[in-house]
Design an enzyme around this catalytic site. Structure first.
Site, PDB file in Angstrom:
ATOM      1  CB  ILE A   1      -0.935  -0.014   1.235  1.00 30.08           C
ATOM      2  CG1 ILE A   1      -1.964  -1.135   1.094  1.00 30.08           C
ATOM      3  CG2 ILE A   1      -1.622   1.343   1.416  1.00 30.08           C
ATOM      4  CD1 ILE A   1      -2.748  -1.439   2.355  1.00 30.08           C
TER       5      ILE A   1
ATOM      6  CB  THR B   1      -5.104   3.932   5.987  1.00 34.03           C
ATOM      7  OG1 THR B   1      -3.770   3.776   5.495  1.00 34.03           O
ATOM      8  CG2 THR B   1      -5.649   5.286   5.600  1.00 34.03           C
TER       9      THR B   1
ATOM     10  NE  ARG C   1      -6.000  -4.361  11.097  1.00 35.22           N
ATOM     11  CZ  ARG C   1      -6.344  -4.267   9.812  1.00 35.22           C
ATOM     12  NH1 ARG C   1      -6.452  -3.086   9.237  1.00 35.22           N
ATOM     13  NH2 ARG C   1      -6.597  -5.354   9.098  1.00 35.22           N
TER      14      ARG C   1
ATOM     15  CG  ASP D   1     -10.019   3.965   7.029  1.00 33.39           C
ATOM     16  OD1 ASP D   1     -11.186   4.404   6.907  1.00 33.39           O
ATOM     17  OD2 ASP D   1      -9.684   2.822   6.655  1.00 33.39           O
TER      18      ASP D   1
ATOM     19  CD  GLU E   1     -11.199  -0.497  13.383  1.00 35.81           C
ATOM     20  OE1 GLU E   1     -10.443   0.445  13.177  1.00 35.81           O
ATOM     21  OE2 GLU E   1     -11.500  -1.334  12.529  1.00 35.81           O
TER      22      GLU E   1
ATOM     23  CG  HIS F   1     -11.267  -0.622   8.902  1.00 26.96           C
ATOM     24  ND1 HIS F   1     -10.670  -1.266   9.953  1.00 26.96           N
ATOM     25  CD2 HIS F   1     -10.591  -1.037   7.799  1.00 26.96           C
ATOM     26  CE1 HIS F   1      -9.695  -2.028   9.501  1.00 26.96           C
ATOM     27  NE2 HIS F   1      -9.624  -1.906   8.202  1.00 26.96           N
ATOM     28  CD  GLN F   2     -14.976   5.826   3.877  1.00 34.05           C
ATOM     29  OE1 GLN F   2     -15.771   6.251   4.696  1.00 34.05           O
ATOM     30  NE2 GLN F   2     -14.978   6.211   2.609  1.00 34.05           N
ATOM     31  CB  ALA F   3      -8.668   2.793   3.676  1.00 33.37           C
ATOM     32  CG  PHE F   4     -11.682  -2.392   2.702  1.00 32.43           C
ATOM     33  CD1 PHE F   4     -12.134  -1.800   3.859  1.00 32.43           C
ATOM     34  CD2 PHE F   4     -12.529  -3.271   2.035  1.00 32.43           C
ATOM     35  CE1 PHE F   4     -13.398  -2.086   4.360  1.00 32.43           C
ATOM     36  CE2 PHE F   4     -13.794  -3.565   2.529  1.00 32.43           C
ATOM     37  CZ  PHE F   4     -14.227  -2.966   3.694  1.00 32.43           C
TER      38      PHE F   4
END
Ligand code: NAI
Length: 346
Positions: free
Chosen positions: A155, A233, A235, A259, A264, A296-299
């Site tokens: 990444i 982004t 953990r 993120d 979370e 946690h929407q980066a993916f």
């Protein structure tokens, strides 16, 4: 193969149904996260498939094992939610999706950087309210500034390429530096201390391990440039959030794009809008107008979901066909560490 899928959202079902036309597995979708309370439901299945916030601890694994489960398929790259020693003890093999769309996460990190730097989140609500002033929206040119990237894997390398395209200088830190990539993409490996000292923006892309837990803490923040922007982004537990909050209050940290968040599991991916937020640390974070939290929407792109589901099916198929497991992750007793197999076949 009978697959029990946990923590299923409508988009998971859509993409699994799409790909299952090719693979023809028998899938049961559980909306709940896998836990000690529902692990018993895995009886009569061959494979259990989970996502990032299912807590696959020793107790859960012992129940899965009793139910005859021998394969745990993670729909994620990160695997810090699994007790690998226990998985070995109970004879359960673990596979993951090491890479789906590194572009998705890198581009999301860029979105956080751009939004925070140019205050797009403020401008969005301001103009809707008929306020067309510029006070408080001042940004800086990214061109010529320095980004520090911690963890220079798949990444990060995409992000570095993007940042280089913006004309930024990029410093990298990695436990296992890739000097060849550094030369090709044009970044420089430095020590963590140097990276903290020189970077205008710090972005975290290393895995969460005992070694990296709370990497960003009181001492590391103290070493950073005044006005640093922090992007995570990776953990949540890479950052000691209470110290991040202190840094934001002191204005040592000018902005944070998160993120992921260390607690979370209780909130992300769920709609709690009708409830009172119980987490005081998260609540404090959300009061800062220079902090953006995404859940946690980066993916979360179409390409990434296709990649996740296809690799998950291939991982399961390899197990079913008694082939070598390309994407296995396991605990190596001799070396006392978790080993990632990644033959990059898919
Ligand atoms: P990767 O395995 O390609 O890269 C990780 C890099 O971190 C490697 O170069 C490795 O050598 C380095 N590293 C390991 N231990 C380190 C340490 N102690 N200090 C510094 N560097 C260290 O992983 P990839 O695919 O780039 O993903 C990175 C992380 O991003 C994952 O571990 C995962 O936690 C997170 N992630 C987040 C997503 C999201 O939606 N927010 C989606 C996918 C991954």
């Amino acid at each position: 193969m009978k697959i029990a899928l946990f923590d299923v959202k409508p988009y998971d079902r859509e993409f699994f149904e799409k790909w299952n036309k090719k693979y023809n597995a028998s899938i049961t979708y559980f909306e709940e996260r896998l836990s000690v309370n529902n692990a018993v439901l895995t009886k009569y299945y061959d494979v259990v498939c989970v996502f990032v916030n299912d807590d696959v601890n020793e107790k859960v694994l012992s129940i899965l094992s009793k139910n005859g489960i021998r394969l745990l398929a993670l729909r994620s790259a990160g695997y810090n939610n699994v007790d690998f020693k226990a998985a070995k003890k109970y004879g359960i093999r673990v596979v993951r999706v090491p890479a789906y769309s590194p572009y998705a996460v890198a581009e999301h990190a860029l979105a956080l950087i751009m939004t925070l730097n140019r205050k797009i989140h403020k401008a969005y609500s301001r103009t809707r309210d008929g306020n067309f002033t510029l006070n408080g929206l001042l940004g800086t040119d990214l061109h010529g500034k320095t980004a520090g990237i911690i963890g220079t894997g798949r990444i990060a390398k995409i992000l570095i390429g993007i940042l280089k395209g913006l004309g930024m200088n990029v410093l990298g830190y990695d436990k296992f530096p890739d000097e060849k990539a550094a030369k090709e993409i044009g970044y420089t490996y430095v020590t963590l201390d140097e990276l903290y000292k020189e970077s205008d923006i710090i972005s975290l892309h290393c895995p969460l391990t005992p070694e990296t837990m709370y990497l960003i803490n009181y001492n590391s923040i103290k070493k950073m440039k005044d006005g640093v922007m922090i992007i995570n982004t990776g953990r949540g537990k890479l950052i000691d959030t209470s110290m991040l909050i202190e840094g934001l209050k002191d204005k040592k940290i000018s902005a944070a794009g998160l993120d992921v968040y260390e607690e979370e599991e209780s909130y992300f991916f769920e709609d709690d809008s009708a409830d009172v937020l119980q987490d005081d640390v998260l609540a404090r974070l959300l009061t800062f107008n220079n902090v953006i939290v995404t859940s946690h929407q980066a993916f979360f792109t179409r390409e990434a979901l296709d990649g996740i589901v296809e690799t998950t099916f291939n991982n399961i198929l390899e197990y079913h066909n008694k082939q070598e497991l390309t994407n296995e992750v396991y605990y190596d007793e001799k070396e006392n560490r978790i080993v990632e197999g990644n033959l990059q076949k898919h």
